[in-house]
Design a protein around this motif. Sequence first.
Motif, mmCIF file in Angstrom:
data_model
loop_
_atom_site.group_PDB
_atom_site.id
_atom_site.type_symbol
_atom_site.label_atom_id
_atom_site.label_comp_id
_atom_site.label_asym_id
_atom_site.label_seq_id
_atom_site.Cartn_x
_atom_site.Cartn_y
_atom_site.Cartn_z
ATOM 1 N N ASN A 124 35.962 120.439 79.360
ATOM 2 C CA ASN A 124 34.666 120.658 78.275
ATOM 3 C C ASN A 124 35.233 121.541 77.277
ATOM 4 O O ASN A 124 34.626 122.649 76.704
ATOM 5 N N LYS A 125 36.058 120.885 76.419
ATOM 6 C CA LYS A 125 36.817 121.591 75.133
ATOM 7 C C LYS A 125 35.870 122.009 74.194
ATOM 8 O O LYS A 125 35.648 122.902 73.498
ATOM 9 N N ILE A 126 34.837 121.076 73.784
ATOM 10 C CA ILE A 126 33.798 121.183 72.847
ATOM 11 C C ILE A 126 33.003 122.585 73.072
ATOM 12 O O ILE A 126 33.069 123.404 72.165
ATOM 13 N N GLU A 127 32.434 122.434 74.135
ATOM 14 C CA GLU A 127 31.668 123.569 74.397
ATOM 15 C C GLU A 127 32.421 124.975 74.627
ATOM 16 O O GLU A 127 32.056 126.005 74.318
ATOM 17 N N TRP A 128 33.507 124.752 75.336
ATOM 18 C CA TRP A 128 34.481 125.922 75.657
ATOM 19 C C TRP A 128 34.987 126.613 74.372
ATOM 20 O O TRP A 128 34.868 127.861 73.923
ATOM 21 N N GLU A 129 35.252 125.872 73.130
ATOM 22 C CA GLU A 129 35.787 126.334 71.910
ATOM 23 C C GLU A 129 34.552 126.967 71.191
ATOM 24 O O GLU A 129 34.674 128.162 70.750
ATOM 25 N N ALA A 130 33.436 126.424 71.350
ATOM 26 C CA ALA A 130 32.347 126.741 70.534
ATOM 27 C C ALA A 130 31.858 128.064 71.311
ATOM 28 O O ALA A 130 31.409 128.957 70.542
ATOM 29 N N ARG A 131 31.933 128.519 72.423
ATOM 30 C CA ARG A 131 31.414 129.517 72.912
ATOM 31 C C ARG A 131 32.682 130.709 73.068
ATOM 32 O O ARG A 131 32.519 131.900 72.849
ATOM 33 N N TYR A 132 33.894 130.119 73.123
ATOM 34 C CA TYR A 132 34.886 131.165 73.445
ATOM 35 C C TYR A 132 36.075 131.458 72.248
ATOM 36 O O TYR A 132 36.939 132.528 72.287
ATOM 37 N N LEU A 133 36.036 130.481 71.152
ATOM 38 C CA LEU A 133 36.995 130.981 70.280
ATOM 39 C C LEU A 133 36.092 131.769 69.240
ATOM 40 O O LEU A 133 35.160 131.534 69.193
ATOM 41 N N HIS A 134 37.223 132.628 68.737
ATOM 42 C CA HIS A 134 36.480 133.589 67.756
ATOM 43 C C HIS A 134 35.969 132.813 66.546
ATOM 44 O O HIS A 134 36.408 131.746 66.086
ATOM 45 N N ASP A 135 34.875 133.283 65.999
ATOM 46 C CA ASP A 135 34.035 132.338 64.866
ATOM 47 C C ASP A 135 35.005 132.431 63.738
ATOM 48 O O ASP A 135 34.871 131.339 62.823
ATOM 49 N N ASP A 136 36.068 133.270 63.758
ATOM 50 C CA ASP A 136 36.812 133.311 62.593
ATOM 51 C C ASP A 136 37.958 132.833 62.752
ATOM 52 O O ASP A 136 38.983 132.637 61.818
ATOM 53 N N TYR A 137 38.158 131.922 63.756
ATOM 54 C CA TYR A 137 39.602 131.708 64.214
ATOM 55 C C TYR A 137 39.929 130.869 63.088
ATOM 56 O O TYR A 137 41.397 130.616 62.638
ATOM 57 N N ASN A 138 39.241 129.797 62.651
ATOM 58 C CA ASN A 138 39.968 128.759 61.863
ATOM 59 C C ASN A 138 40.199 129.492 60.534
ATOM 60 O O ASN A 138 40.929 128.790 59.830
ATOM 61 N N ILE A 139 39.479 130.369 60.055
ATOM 62 C CA ILE A 139 40.049 131.159 58.720
ATOM 63 C C ILE A 139 41.431 131.408 58.960
ATOM 64 O O ILE A 139 41.885 131.709 57.610
ATOM 65 N N ASN A 140 41.926 131.696 60.017
ATOM 66 C CA ASN A 140 43.403 131.983 59.940
ATOM 67 C C ASN A 140 44.260 131.051 59.226
ATOM 68 O O ASN A 140 45.437 131.327 58.629
ATOM 69 N N PHE A 141 43.818 129.851 59.215
ATOM 70 C CA PHE A 141 44.617 128.787 58.645
ATOM 71 C C PHE A 141 44.194 128.250 57.346
ATOM 72 O O PHE A 141 44.706 127.538 56.757
ATOM 73 N N GLU A 142 43.427 129.071 56.678
ATOM 74 C CA GLU A 142 42.883 128.793 55.138
ATOM 75 C C GLU A 142 44.193 129.162 54.422
ATOM 76 O O GLU A 142 44.748 129.754 54.517
ATOM 77 N N GLU A 143 44.054 127.983 53.345
ATOM 78 C CA GLU A 143 45.240 128.145 52.501
ATOM 79 C C GLU A 143 45.223 129.539 51.674
ATOM 80 O O GLU A 143 44.044 129.897 51.312
ATOM 81 N N GLY A 144 46.148 130.098 51.649
ATOM 82 C CA GLY A 144 46.484 131.415 50.741
ATOM 83 C C GLY A 144 46.073 132.795 51.586
ATOM 84 O O GLY A 144 45.931 133.344 50.976
ATOM 85 N N ARG A 145 45.789 132.401 52.817
ATOM 86 C CA ARG A 145 45.082 133.498 53.777
ATOM 87 C C ARG A 145 46.173 134.583 53.716
ATOM 88 O O ARG A 145 47.337 134.305 54.017
ATOM 89 N N LYS A 146 45.918 136.070 53.288
ATOM 90 C CA LYS A 146 46.832 137.099 53.489
ATOM 91 C C LYS A 146 46.618 137.472 54.878
ATOM 92 O O LYS A 146 45.436 138.173 55.088
ATOM 93 N N HIS A 147 47.437 137.467 55.815
ATOM 94 C CA HIS A 147 47.389 137.805 57.469
ATOM 95 C C HIS A 147 47.401 139.368 57.342
ATOM 96 O O HIS A 147 48.253 139.923 56.741
ATOM 97 N N LEU A 148 46.568 139.997 58.092
ATOM 98 C CA LEU A 148 46.797 141.376 58.199
ATOM 99 C C LEU A 148 47.862 141.734 58.985
ATOM 100 O O LEU A 148 48.400 140.703 59.994
#
Length: 718
Positions: free
Chosen positions: A515-539
């Motif tokens: 149940n990947k859809i439910e699993w990701e929605a509940r368990y991945l960090h809300d900001d996980y996808n922000i990691n991949f934003e263009e030009g993102r400066k990683h901490l």
Amino acid sequence: ISIILSQTKATVSDGIKVFTVATDDTHGLERFLRSARIYGIDVEVLGKGRKWTGGDMNYAGGGQKINILKEKVLELMKSNDNKDQIILFTDSYDVMFLAPIEDIVNKFKSFKDTRVLFSAEQFCWPDSKLAGQYPKTEVANPYLNSGGFIGYLAELSEILNYKPVKDLDDDQLYYTKIYLDKELRQSLKISLDHESKIFQNLNGALSDVQLRSNTTEDWPYIENVVTKERPLIVHANGPSKLTLNHLGNYLAKSWSMKEGCALCTEKKIELKENELPSVMVAVFIEQPTPFLEEFLQQLNNIDYPKSKIHLILRNNVEYHETEVDEFFQANFKNYATAKRIKPSDFISEGEARTIAKDRCVNSVCDYLFSIDSVSRVKPKTLRYLLSSGYDVIAPMLVRPGQAWSNFWGAINSAGFYARSSDYMDIVYYAVKGIWNVPFITNCYLMKMSVFRNTEAKSISYSVEDTDADMAFCSNLRQLGIFMHVSNELDFGHLVNPENYDISRTHPDVYSMFDNKIEWEARYLHDDYNINFEEGRKHLMPCPDVYWFPLMSPRFCKEWIEVMEAYGQWSDGSNNDKRLEGGYEAVPTRDIHMTQVGLDRHWLHILKEYVRPLQEMVFTGYYHNPPVSIMNFVVRYRPDEQPSLRPHHDSSTYTINLALNTPNVDYEGGGCRFIRYNCSVQNTKLGWLLMHPGRLTHYHEGLRVTKGTRYIMISFVDP
Ligand code: UDX
């Protein structure tokens, strides 16, 4: 709609009368009349509202059709001196017109020496002993079928008045005997449509008939591949009824590659906000269900006024009872009415579903929306179904990435699943529309007026040794009530409960593969996808130590609870039986993922969610899938093991996920990189530290002075 209008305007040949008999207003009759309308055919329905006394049509019977038609023909004979009047008669519940009347009449006139033409089929029914008396049997369809015939009034009148027939007698036998009488056959010039030039009977002919739906320039049609004819009327005689339900999805301009789904718009109803129908939402939790919390939330999110909803919440799973009860107590007051059926009521699934249906039938509710806990539907689904105009309709729901859905495209002779030729096309949205199908489950809407007549009122879900939905759908099929599934839009999906193991602590955490859809929605960090934003400066809190949001707070909490419920923390000594060599140079108090059955899951997290982060920041290093033998949760606390001495990790890179929060859950703690004299102490819940394992990143675990600190560690690519 424009198609229908233009077709009705088309002229109807005056000299031709088209009759059928239909005592009841069935879905089959509706389909028949629609096909007539599409081709501009003016049909007079005889016998409407009369009691059917022609017997159970699974056996011989149907004489009543003759008697009803006879009355009409008598009337015509009296009022009409045009004995060359042409009459077309067909059954109606299982018949569709596939062409305008002009084509049918022209075809009829092309039969030589024929004043009456009966349709023909492959079975000599109802009396197979008569087969030997047929003059011609070396043809595709040797035997007379009475579901369709066309002829001149004078001859037809003679046939109908040949001798009295009882309503319960068999109409096909009556006409057969006349045909087999050589003298009558010749004097009345009766022929059979052996090659299906006009009439195609489907019983026994399924492999002769091909649906041509892949045509871009034309509407779909059927071809008899044996006789090379393109029939103008199709009749699903005897047990071939479901085949017509399938073909009917395409024929009579119902659907085409070019025009799409005509059936999707023809019946549309506009919902008026001030007169919305009342709906019973009947919820069934019949099996342990992954992500039930989200399912219950979804009930609250249905886009429909709760004052118009009567709720029945049935739970048959003790494991879910507390959660269901809490939901009910918190929400029941919002609904028009609300009722519960609990595990302690000891009511079977069939009974529970029947109770809900009967409660709806016997009350003021207009529709029943039945929804099982495995269904995940979008908020607007109910409104779509209501406005579709169909009496029984399911939104298509599929298990993501699988062919498993909430409908069957066909059914085998034992009443079980069979794959229809278009099943995969529907599931994958290669064709979109509203489809007449023999079985629906999990989520569907039913108009209650359909179930208020005497026959349908007694329909139940309880049949011994049969699955409740299979029993119900079988009852609907018997009564000729059509079921539909729509894939016109994406309505949601099904969760997969198959491997759901409620003996685990937090079984949903284990449900990532199914149940990947439910699993990701509940368990991945809300900001996980922000990691991949263009030009993102990683901490980067220390040199070459990267910091990413990875998992949700909920994940961290449940992950810790899984470990604590398991409870067998290592003793912190150098001897470790869990390791191949049995020796750990820098021991911690920890639990390995293999011990709690989460090894495969964690490796998947590394591959799917961590590896892309690594590839982004440590460029040029690709190792897919990442290998990691040591995956474990470490527990630091003052009275147990508060810190860890400086060490290298045996990894290419190490990840360290903070499972709880400094200064909230514990004091002190953190990780110090000695070469850089740099520490990360303000770790963030669900955030991941990633750093090289050897040589440069010699590090230590700082002392926890109060509370308990939990981190999840992996030594990736050792
Ligand atoms: C087959 C033959 O094709 C048919 O001509 C013969 O009368 C019986 O065997 P089938 O198609 O299997 O018939 O029967 P079905 O369609 O169930 O019934 C025949 C027709 O009788 C219906 O299509 C409908 O036009 C009429 N009918 C039947 C009613 O009007 N009311 C009823 O309750 C049942």
